[in-house]
Motif scaffolding. Structure first.
Motif, PDB file in Angstrom:
ATOM      1  N   LEU A 176       0.872  -1.343   0.083  1.00  0.00           N
ATOM      2  CA  LEU A 176       0.189   0.074  -0.017  1.00  0.00           C
ATOM      3  C   LEU A 176       0.931   1.310  -0.160  1.00  0.00           C
ATOM      4  CD1 LEU A 176      -2.710  -0.701   2.633  1.00  0.00           C
ATOM      5  CD2 LEU A 176      -3.094  -0.605   0.140  1.00  0.00           C
ATOM      6  N   THR A 177       1.911   1.140   0.595  1.00  0.00           N
ATOM      7  CA  THR A 177       3.023   2.396   0.874  1.00  0.00           C
ATOM      8  C   THR A 177       3.630   2.648  -0.526  1.00  0.00           C
ATOM      9  OG1 THR A 177       3.311   2.011   3.229  1.00  0.00           O
ATOM     10  CG2 THR A 177       4.965   3.352   2.026  1.00  0.00           C
ATOM     11  N   HIS A 178       3.940   1.392  -1.182  1.00  0.00           N
ATOM     12  CA  HIS A 178       4.645   1.692  -2.549  1.00  0.00           C
ATOM     13  C   HIS A 178       3.510   2.195  -3.456  1.00  0.00           C
ATOM     14  CE1 HIS A 178       6.718   0.607  -5.985  1.00  0.00           C
ATOM     15  NE2 HIS A 178       5.857  -0.173  -6.471  1.00  0.00           N
TER      16      HIS A 178
ATOM     17  N   PHE B 198      -4.916   8.577   0.910  1.00  0.00           N
ATOM     18  CA  PHE B 198      -5.936   7.730   1.202  1.00  0.00           C
ATOM     19  C   PHE B 198      -5.326   6.379   1.511  1.00  0.00           C
ATOM     20  CE2 PHE B 198      -8.712   4.086   0.163  1.00  0.00           C
ATOM     21  CZ  PHE B 198      -9.636   4.533   1.285  1.00  0.00           C
ATOM     22  N   LEU B 199      -4.343   5.832   0.599  1.00  0.00           N
ATOM     23  CA  LEU B 199      -3.658   4.652   0.563  1.00  0.00           C
ATOM     24  C   LEU B 199      -2.534   4.640   1.766  1.00  0.00           C
ATOM     25  CD1 LEU B 199      -2.887   3.831  -3.142  1.00  0.00           C
ATOM     26  CD2 LEU B 199      -4.646   2.768  -1.525  1.00  0.00           C
TER      27      LEU B 199
ATOM     28  N   ALA C  71      -2.746   2.088   4.862  1.00  0.00           N
ATOM     29  CA  ALA C  71      -1.381   1.542   5.484  1.00  0.00           C
ATOM     30  C   ALA C  71      -1.295   1.726   6.906  1.00  0.00           C
ATOM     31  CB  ALA C  71      -0.300   1.877   4.461  1.00  0.00           C
ATOM     32  N   SER C  72      -1.266   2.870   7.163  1.00  0.00           N
ATOM     33  CA  SER C  72      -1.179   3.207   8.841  1.00  0.00           C
ATOM     34  C   SER C  72      -2.183   2.498   9.708  1.00  0.00           C
ATOM     35  CB  SER C  72      -1.401   4.682   9.017  1.00  0.00           C
ATOM     36  OG  SER C  72      -0.170   5.606   8.158  1.00  0.00           O
ATOM     37  N   GLN C  73      -3.407   2.188   9.328  1.00  0.00           N
ATOM     38  CA  GLN C  73      -4.575   1.496   9.921  1.00  0.00           C
ATOM     39  C   GLN C  73      -3.988   0.092  10.195  1.00  0.00           C
ATOM     40  OE1 GLN C  73      -8.646   2.198   8.679  1.00  0.00           O
ATOM     41  NE2 GLN C  73      -8.029   4.020   7.836  1.00  0.00           N
ATOM     42  N   VAL C  74      -3.711  -0.516   9.118  1.00  0.00           N
ATOM     43  CA  VAL C  74      -3.053  -1.962   9.167  1.00  0.00           C
ATOM     44  C   VAL C  74      -1.802  -1.960   9.968  1.00  0.00           C
ATOM     45  CG1 VAL C  74      -2.545  -3.790   7.997  1.00  0.00           C
ATOM     46  CG2 VAL C  74      -4.073  -2.413   6.678  1.00  0.00           C
ATOM     47  N   LEU C  75      -0.932  -1.102   9.887  1.00  0.00           N
ATOM     48  CA  LEU C  75       0.314  -1.167  10.525  1.00  0.00           C
ATOM     49  C   LEU C  75       0.300  -1.039  12.098  1.00  0.00           C
ATOM     50  CD1 LEU C  75       3.570  -0.884  10.324  1.00  0.00           C
ATOM     51  CD2 LEU C  75       3.115   1.557  10.208  1.00  0.00           C
ATOM     52  N   ALA C  76      -0.698  -0.395  12.325  1.00  0.00           N
ATOM     53  CA  ALA C  76      -1.260   0.067  13.927  1.00  0.00           C
ATOM     54  C   ALA C  76      -1.331  -1.279  14.746  1.00  0.00           C
ATOM     55  CB  ALA C  76      -2.438   0.963  14.379  1.00  0.00           C
TER      56      ALA C  76
ATOM     57  N   PRO D 190       4.607  -1.507  18.321  1.00  0.00           N
ATOM     58  CA  PRO D 190       5.075  -0.294  18.128  1.00  0.00           C
ATOM     59  C   PRO D 190       6.551  -0.447  17.280  1.00  0.00           C
ATOM     60  CG  PRO D 190       5.196  -1.229  20.210  1.00  0.00           C
ATOM     61  CD  PRO D 190       4.222  -2.033  19.554  1.00  0.00           C
ATOM     62  N   GLU D 191       7.255  -1.584  17.417  1.00  0.00           N
ATOM     63  CA  GLU D 191       8.478  -1.762  16.800  1.00  0.00           C
ATOM     64  C   GLU D 191       8.293  -1.675  15.196  1.00  0.00           C
ATOM     65  OE1 GLU D 191      12.890  -2.039  16.416  1.00  0.00           O
ATOM     66  OE2 GLU D 191      11.160  -1.395  17.897  1.00  0.00           O
ATOM     67  N   ALA D 192       7.232  -2.344  14.676  1.00  0.00           N
ATOM     68  CA  ALA D 192       6.712  -2.333  13.323  1.00  0.00           C
ATOM     69  C   ALA D 192       6.627  -0.862  12.914  1.00  0.00           C
ATOM     70  CB  ALA D 192       5.812  -3.101  12.999  1.00  0.00           C
ATOM     71  N   VAL D 193       5.746  -0.115  13.674  1.00  0.00           N
ATOM     72  CA  VAL D 193       5.363   1.260  13.406  1.00  0.00           C
ATOM     73  C   VAL D 193       6.692   1.940  13.317  1.00  0.00           C
ATOM     74  CG1 VAL D 193       4.175   3.209  14.441  1.00  0.00           C
ATOM     75  CG2 VAL D 193       3.203   0.985  14.575  1.00  0.00           C
TER      76      VAL D 193
END
Length: 336
Positions: free
Chosen positions: A85-87, A124-125, A129-134, A138-141
């Protein structure tokens, strides 16, 4: 021998082939859900580039990195969705900055709608991505935030240029480390992290990802000049025609002019001209293919691939390590 993913990645282990393909299918399904919105128009714009296809290189690397821990861990597929999604979001923004009319063989979002829609769709994307990442901890964030900062920094450096006192080649490599290397590195790093791999393995895979990502981009630079277009699927000399600096032309600029070689002088002259003219472009492409700068670009690309291979050495032997090692060979094949 089976082939999984982009760039002819060869996987000799049937279990790994199955696991990776199952993972990629799950990522694709999750991506389709992630781009949906309660607003139908947003769903259309957010789905536009995803439906146009793509290599899914970052999810593939993430799934392979997860093999160094528990590949079935619940965070693995969501993490792959985050990086893709980030890409995708960056592609929407890139097309606006580059005024690109086409992306992945389809009309770009900024051409189909307008710049504002493309930019906001990218945003929006990023938010999805941030919603899924949350949910990944915390280390992944933290890892993703650091990678995103580097990605944006690379984009700003590219936009700003090297400056009058800067080294164009070093500046170009700095841009690649940010724009390309950072997200591929974090794909490997987060994949290993959420799979529960040991911290030193997480870091080693992240370093490998950055190096192999840069090697593939440099291989693209070589392909843009050396390929006849059939194997690459791209029109040869696209960057050359558009005046985009890449490794071969930057190396040429660093090499001293050869006063005894009229072809060298002519090539340097052509590179200062508008190469949108078909005849000048064809001549410049022919001369650059025969110039020592192209061979130097090949050697530099292979150096990055071998540095990536060396970073794999301490990792435990497994089918995933062999597959990642094969990516280093793929760089060499692409630059032949």
């Amino acid at each position: 021998m089976t082939v999984v993913g982009p760039f002819g990645l060869s996987v000799q282990d049937r279990d790994l082939t199955r696991d990776v393909q199952v993972g990629l299918d799950a990522v694709e399904a999750a991506l389709s859900e992630a781009v949906k919105s309660d607003v139908p128009f947003i769903t259309v714009t957010a789905s536009h580039l995803m439906e146009a296809g793509g290599k899914r290189f970052r999810p593939l690397l993430l799934l392979l990195a997860a093999q160094f821990g528990d590949p079935g861990a619940p965070g693995v597929v969501p993490a792959a969705v985050v990086v893709e999604l980030t890409h995708l979001a960056t592609l929407y923004h890139d097309d606006v900055m580059d005024e690109a009319p086409v992306r992945r063989g389809a009309e770009s979002a900024n051409s189909r709608w307008d710049n504002s829609v493309a930019i906001l769709t990218g945003d929006f994307l990023f938010s999805r991505a941030s919603q899924v990442l949350a949910d990944l901890g915390p280390e992944a964030v933290r890892m993703q935030a650091e990678a995103f900062e580097r990605l944006v920094t690379g984009q700003i450096l590219e936009t700003r240029g090297p400056g009058p006192e800067g080294d164009p080649l070093l500046h170009y490599l700095d841009v690649l480390e940010g724009k390309t290397g950072s997200l591929i590195a974090v794909s490997c790093r987060i994949g290993a992290l959420v799979a529960g791999a040991e911290p030193w393995v997480v870091e080693a895979l992240g370093e490998f990802g950055e190096r192999i990502g840069i090697a593939f981009q440099l291989a693209d630079d070589v392909l843009d000049i050396a390929s006849d277009g059939h194997e690459s699927g791209k029109t040869p000399g696209t960057d050359l025609r558009e005046g985009v600096p890449t490794l071969p032309t930057l190396l040429l600029e660093q090499m001293p002019a050869d006063p005894d070689d009229p072809a060298d002088a002519r090539l340097r002259e052509l590179l200062t001209q508008d190469l949108s003219d078909d005849d000048r472009h064809a001549e410049a492409l022919r001369l650059l293919r025969a110039h020592p700068a192209l061979e130097r670009a090949r050697r530099e690309t292979l150096r990055h691939a071998e540095e990536a291979r060396a970073l794999l050495a301490p990792l435990p032997d497994c089918a995933a390590k062999a597959a990642l090692d094969g990516l280093c060979d793929a760089v060499a094949i692409r630059t032949m």
